[in-house]
Design an enzyme around this catalytic site. Structure first.
Site, mmCIF file in Angstrom:
data_model
loop_
_atom_site.group_PDB
_atom_site.id
_atom_site.type_symbol
_atom_site.label_atom_id
_atom_site.label_comp_id
_atom_site.label_asym_id
_atom_site.label_seq_id
_atom_site.Cartn_x
_atom_site.Cartn_y
_atom_site.Cartn_z
ATOM 1 N N ASP A 235 7.355 -1.454 10.201
ATOM 2 C CA ASP A 235 6.455 -2.042 11.190
ATOM 3 C C ASP A 235 5.721 -3.258 10.651
ATOM 4 O O ASP A 235 4.965 -3.894 11.381
ATOM 5 C CB ASP A 235 5.441 -0.993 11.672
ATOM 6 C CG ASP A 235 5.180 -1.093 13.161
ATOM 7 O OD1 ASP A 235 6.093 -1.522 13.888
ATOM 8 O OD2 ASP A 235 4.071 -0.758 13.595
ATOM 9 N N ASP B 108 -0.359 12.449 16.898
ATOM 10 C CA ASP B 108 0.384 13.690 16.697
ATOM 11 C C ASP B 108 -0.195 14.838 17.526
ATOM 12 O O ASP B 108 0.539 15.567 18.191
ATOM 13 C CB ASP B 108 0.416 14.047 15.208
ATOM 14 C CG ASP B 108 -0.923 13.851 14.535
ATOM 15 O OD1 ASP B 108 -1.921 13.628 15.246
ATOM 16 O OD2 ASP B 108 -0.990 13.910 13.292
ATOM 17 N N LYS C 249 0.824 -1.212 0.000
ATOM 18 C CA LYS C 249 0.000 0.000 0.000
ATOM 19 C C LYS C 249 0.858 1.262 0.000
ATOM 20 O O LYS C 249 0.385 2.321 -0.427
ATOM 21 C CB LYS C 249 -0.921 0.002 1.225
ATOM 22 C CG LYS C 249 -1.967 -1.100 1.189
ATOM 23 C CD LYS C 249 -2.854 -1.055 2.421
ATOM 24 C CE LYS C 249 -3.893 -2.169 2.386
ATOM 25 N NZ LYS C 249 -4.751 -2.155 3.593
#
Length: 1087
Positions: free
Chosen positions: A397, A787, A367
């Protein structure tokens, strides 16, 4: 950190560590010795000067002494050469000590007056080494290969090659403090003597000059007089200049550009900002009168519609206030890169710029295409910054072998790409986007070989793309037995959910050289350990793993994180950030420097507001004038100490003035008030001392330990401090020791092998258990938008952030231009805001009493509360259709005064937008696209985010978001017209249909009822068209490609066809006339 160490994989919990080498890899080679002379005092290599020459301490006899012994002898010893007894002179790059003569030809202002900075830094380094001692073997098996950590106490030898002088014992030699003797056992020995131990006297030879022992210099009095005269002269100059252009310490005037500030704040011109503020105040007043009228004039025959509309309008007004007032103080900033170079990059000397670690995160290579990640990494390796101060860490990851192999190919291609970029100073330095530029690449390129080398490099890049695409094609089908490496070893990450931690240093100090023989920045592949039953916290957990790995291996004081699809578009972007971070006046309180997000591959009209210009060019500039912008997840330079959860340094306030009043009763009141304040201050001081280790920087805590706390022994306090640090940061002595180094730097007492083993330890899946990671340290857990939460916690600790907009965009990325992907992206952001709103970190009730300013708090409240606006927005967009179908309206018949308030409100809304565009430079088309997508996202993504957030928090039903596509089709904007059905499309589609039906029904009703019904209809039609116009980009995306019939024609065709059909039914000319009697006036008055 060796590049040829191979892939290091292992699990700390399982006590496993494997090093996998490739067939063509060999053991690391030792570094060459730079100099051959040996220090006659300590036996170390003499080393080189800051200019690269052989270090010579004594210009009279050239007695070989290393720099460490030379500086120690000047600061703590007798300051003379052991061989010729000539007094040492200050060399370039060394701090001035008492007794140095004036050097008029030496311009070394940064080091000349650095009395305390270097000592403090050395002390922190020593404290870190001392912390590490005795902890490297902490109960793990299999540590036999680790080097024995020696005692780090600095042993100061005699300056006579170890020989006795006049039968004076070594322990009584001049200026050598005695560390031996009584006292308790120290947990962490410090590099200075215990004040409780007496300094033993020493005997002196009367026949020798006292200067040989460091005492009684004849010229001392003259030097002191000269120094006093100089200080008086500087004070006079300061008074004459009115305290302008002076540094914080007030000692030296700023006389050249190298000492000027590295950046400056540029407020918006008053001719632009003052009218904007005036119209905001006027709008507030008008809104007050508007609601006064709306509440006092209900619609009795449509009370439900009226009540719903008033509630929605009140919510919209509150939402506008939360969004508007954080934009009250917008500013812009300007950086001076030339001053940065003048200050920290002196000619002929090593660069003094701070090191930086760059993080790139990726998950699924299918992706997030590996070619996109490779371009990001290549742009980092070619950045315009000293190569020895740049380290790139790539977090995989997904533990995909495709990412690992693609990164290996990238490191090989970088050996050719990086020297090409730096030789010709090209921009951007991501090859895919550089070669795709539609510009004249011969412009300003005067090197004759440029054309030839560019063509050759383009061929190399095309071959590189073929190899990467071949890897991607091969990865489409996974073998049954799993992937294997070149030497036949199974890939450790074959099971994505159950695999050990992996680290591979592709480019490092001993193996990272380009084709020209120049050193390359470090490139490290990291995949953290994953095991079933552990919560890995998605991207936030991966970023925290990178923070720990980088601290163990390189420990740069600053970090820069990028998404895998955000490449460096401006090679000087890091220097732009350092203009704020390394500014001596501003930098100490800055936790991060946020850059705006800019995007490639968006259609010219930006149909779905992917550029988000209003947020990045209006809202963020406003926040920069308060306490700084919020963190947006990428393109951000961090201070490592701020990520560790430490409080911002406090500004010292001047002492209060004493009361000089005459009446005794006044003095009594003042003294009473002072006593109360003193009592409160003592109580607060006790509280702060109890939490100092948790919140304050460890060096301060350890200084407090050494000084001792009343009622406790220093040894016990030190053990408590160690325990709290390990509880906060985890059970890694190397990492805990690295947190003591405020200015970064690696630990000298640890070998590369032990550091790699420790790096495997800190990325183990259970390392964060029972620590403050994710709660107070690093990226904060609890939301998919980590964030916003991370930046919010930093601002609550009193830090401020900076918004930097360079003339050339610092970073560029790709955005999901497809409607469905764009809505899913907005859904993820809104879901994170809902999670924060329903958590303990909600800005409505969290962080009071800290350093968060109230206007900054309003911005965070708005950032977490905006998804809830979808509920009143959805109801408000349904009202026009209901009004048109029922014939009722949300307002009564307007009087002249009421019409004035309605008209004034509309004028204020438009005036606010126009003035906002004027001072920000945002175009009206961008502003309008933002308004449209605010409605589209509000009635679709935000509404589903509220539902999913409530299900997750209240019912425990977790929802996964879809990773947005990072790569598009080869055809330009092909993805823009792709239609992907999703449930997010249902609410806006429904609103469009019912409002169109309402328009048709309302017009038909007006035609049937005659002329009188057209007046009330206009208000309802305006209301309905307001909804349809805002949803127009959504409708355009639903209907498809540009080469079909224009959307506006289709829409108007449907509307006009429906209206004319109803008119045709109403006045059909072919309908037969009635045969009834014809009535005529008879002329008679029947009355």
């Amino acid at each position: 950190m060796e590049a040829s160490a191979g892939l290091v994989a292992g699990s700390h919990n399982r006590n496993e560590l494997v090093v996998i080498r490739r067939e063509n890899e060999s053991a690391p080679k030792p570094l060459q010795q730079l100099s051959g002379q040996i220090c006659q005092i300590c036996g170390d290599d003499v080393g080189l000067t800051v200019d690269g020459d052989l270090f010579v301490a004594c210009n009279e006899c050239a007695f070989p002494i290393c720099r460490g012994c030379y500086e120690y002898e000047r600061q703590e010893g007798n300051q003379v050469c052991p061989q010729c007894k000539t007094r040492f002179k200050r060399l370039k790059g060394c701090a001035r000590v008492e007794g140095d003569e004036e050097e008029d030809d030496t311009d070394d202002i940064e080091n000349e007056f650095n009395y305390m900075g270097r000592d403090k830094q050395d002390m922190h380094q020593y404290l870190a080494e001392a912390m590490l001692q005795g902890h490297m073997s902490y109960g793990r098996a299999g540590d036999m290969d680790m080097p024995q950590v020696v005692h780090t106490m600095p042993q100061v030898p005699l300056l006579t090659n170890g020989q006795m002088v006049d039968d004076i014992p070594p322990e009584q030699h001049a200026l050598v403090p005695s560390f031996m003797g009584g006292g308790g056992k120290r947990i962490h020995p410090l590099p200075f003597s215990d004040p409780g131990l007496p300094v033993q006297p020493r005997s002196m030879d009367p026949s020798k000059d006292l200067a040989a022992y460091g005492y009684g210099s004849v010229a001392w009095k003259e030097r002191m007089e000269t120094w006093k005269q100089k200080q008086e002269k500087l004070q006079v100059m300061k008074n004459e200049n009115g305290d302008k252009d002076w540094d914080n310490d007030g000692e030296l005037p700023i006389m050249d550009e190298g000492r000027q500030p590295l950046s400056r704040k540029m407020p918006i011109p008053s001719s632009q900002i003052n009218p904007y503020r005036m119209i905001i105040i006027i709008r507030l007043v008008v809104v007050g009168f508007f609601f006064h009228y709306r509440v006092l004039h209900p619609v009795n025959d449509a009370y439900a519609l009226w009540l719903v509309s008033v509630i929605c309008e009140i919510w919209f007004a509150v939402s506008w206030i939360l969004d508007q007032f954080p934009k009250w103080l917008p500013i812009e900033r300007e950086t001076y890169l030339d001053r940065l170079s003048l200050r920290y990059e002196k000619e002929g000397r090593p660069s003094q710029l701070s090191p930086i670690d760059l993080f790139v995160s990726t998950v699924d290579p299918l992706k997030e295409p590996p070619l996109v990640t490779a371009n990001t990494v290549l742009s980092i390796l070619a950045v315009d910054y000293p190569v020895d101060k740049v380290s790139c860490y790539v977090s995989d990851d997904g533990a995909a072998m495709l990412t690992f192999e693609a990164l290996s190919e990238t490191s090989e291609f970088a050996r050719k790409w990086v020297p090409f970029c730096k030789k010709f100073s090209i921009e951007p330095r991501a090859p895919e986007f550089y070669f795709a530029q539609k510009i004249d690449y011969l412009k300003d390129k005067v090197v004759p070989s440029f054309v030839k080398e560019r063509r050759a490099m383009k061929r190399e890049y095309e071959e590189f793309k073929v190899r990467i695409n071949a890897l991607v094609a091969k990865a489409q089908k996974v073998p049954e037995e799993g992937w294997t490496m070149q030497d036949g070893t199974p890939w450790p990450g074959n099971n994505v959910r159950d695999h050990p931690g992996m680290i591979q240093v592709f480019l490092g100090q001993s193996g990272g050289h380009d084709t020209d023989g120049n050193e390359l920045p470090r490139l490290v592949y990291v995949s953290r350990e994953k095991r079933p039953g552990f919560d890995h916290h998605k991207k936030a957990g991966a970023m925290n793993a990178l923070v720990r790995v980088s601290a163990v291996l390189t420990n740069a004081p600053y970090l820069l994180n990028l998404d895998c699809d955000h490449y460096i578009n401006n090679s000087k972007a890091i220097r732009e950030g350092m203009c704020f971070m390394m500014d001596p006046l501003l930098g100490k309180k800055v936790c991060y420097v946020q850059f705006p997000q800019r995007f490639d591959g968006i259609d010219r009209h930006d149909r779905y507001a992917n550029r988000n210009t209003v947020f990045f060019d209006i809202n963020m500039k406003g926040l920069d004038g308060i306490q700084g912008p919020i963190y947006v997840g990428t393109g951000c330079v961090f201070r490592r100490q701020a990520l560790y959860g430490f409080d911002a340094p406090k500004t010292k306030k001047p002492p209060r003035r004493t009361c000089n009043c005459l009446p005794k009763w006044c003095c009594g009141l003042c003294s009473g008030r002072t006593k109360k304040k003193t009592t409160k201050a003592k109580t607060a001081k006790k509280k702060m001392s109890s939490r100092r280790v948790d919140a304050g920087p460890p060096p301060l805590a350890l200084e407090g330990i050494e000084e001792g706390i009343e009622g406790k022994e220093p040894e016990k306090v030190a053990m408590v401090s160690e325990h709290k640090l390990e509880k906060k940061f985890g059970q890694s002595p190397v990492f805990v020791a690295s947190t003591l180094l405020e200015d970064g730097g690696t630990l000298k007492s640890a070998s590369p092998a032990s550091l790699l083993k420790e790096a495997i330890h800190v990325i183990s899946c259970g390392y964060e258990d029972k620590t403050d990671w994710g709660r107070e340290v690093g990226w904060i857990y609890g939301s998919v938008t980590e964030d916003i939460l991370t930046g919010f916690k930093m601002h609550c600790h009193g830090w401020r952030s900076i918004y930097c907009i360079p003339p050339r965009p610092a970073f560029k990325g790709s955005a999901p231009i497809n409607l469905s992907d764009r809505l899913h992206q907005v859904l993820r952001w809104a879901l994170g805001s809902v999670e924060i709103f329903l958590s303990k970190h909600c800005p409505l009730w969290y962080g009071y009493g800290g350093g968060l300013k109230w206007l900054e708090r309003l911005s965070y409240i708005n950032a977490t509360i905006y998804p809830w606006t979808s509920i009143p927005l959805l109801a408000y967009c349904t009202l026009p259709a209901v009004c048109l179908l029922t014939g009722k309206f949300i307002t009564p018949e307007l009087s002249n005064v009421a019409s004035l308030w309605f008209l004034s409100l509309f004028i204020c809304i438009f005036a606010t937008g126009i003035l906002e565009m004027r001072w920000s430079g945002v175009g009206i088309d961008e502003w309008w696209r933002n308004e449209q997508f605010w409605v589209i996202g509000g009635v679709s993504s935000h509404f589903f985010a509220v539902i999913q957030g409530l299900l997750k928090v209240l019912a425990g039903v977790d929802t996964n978001f879809t990773v947005t596509s990072k790569g598009g089709d080869d055809a330009e904007f092909a993805e823009l017209y792709a239609f992907k059905w999703t449930t997010l499309l249902i609410p806006p589609t429904t609103l469009l249909i019912i409002n169109m039906i309402g328009v048709v029904a309302g017009v038909s009703n007006a035609i049937n009822n005659g002329y009188e019904s057209w007046g009330p209809l206009f208000g309802k039609l305006f209301f309905a068209f307001w909804v349809i116009v805002h949803l127009y980009p959504f409708l355009k995306g639903m209907l498809g490609r540009q080469n079909r019939t224009p959307t506006i024609i289709i829409v108007w065709s449907i509307l006009l066809a429906s209206i004319f059909s109803l008119l045709w039914v109403r006045i059909d000319p072919f309908l037969a006339k009635s045969d009834g009697p014809v009535l005529e006036e008879c002329g008679l008055d029947c009355n």
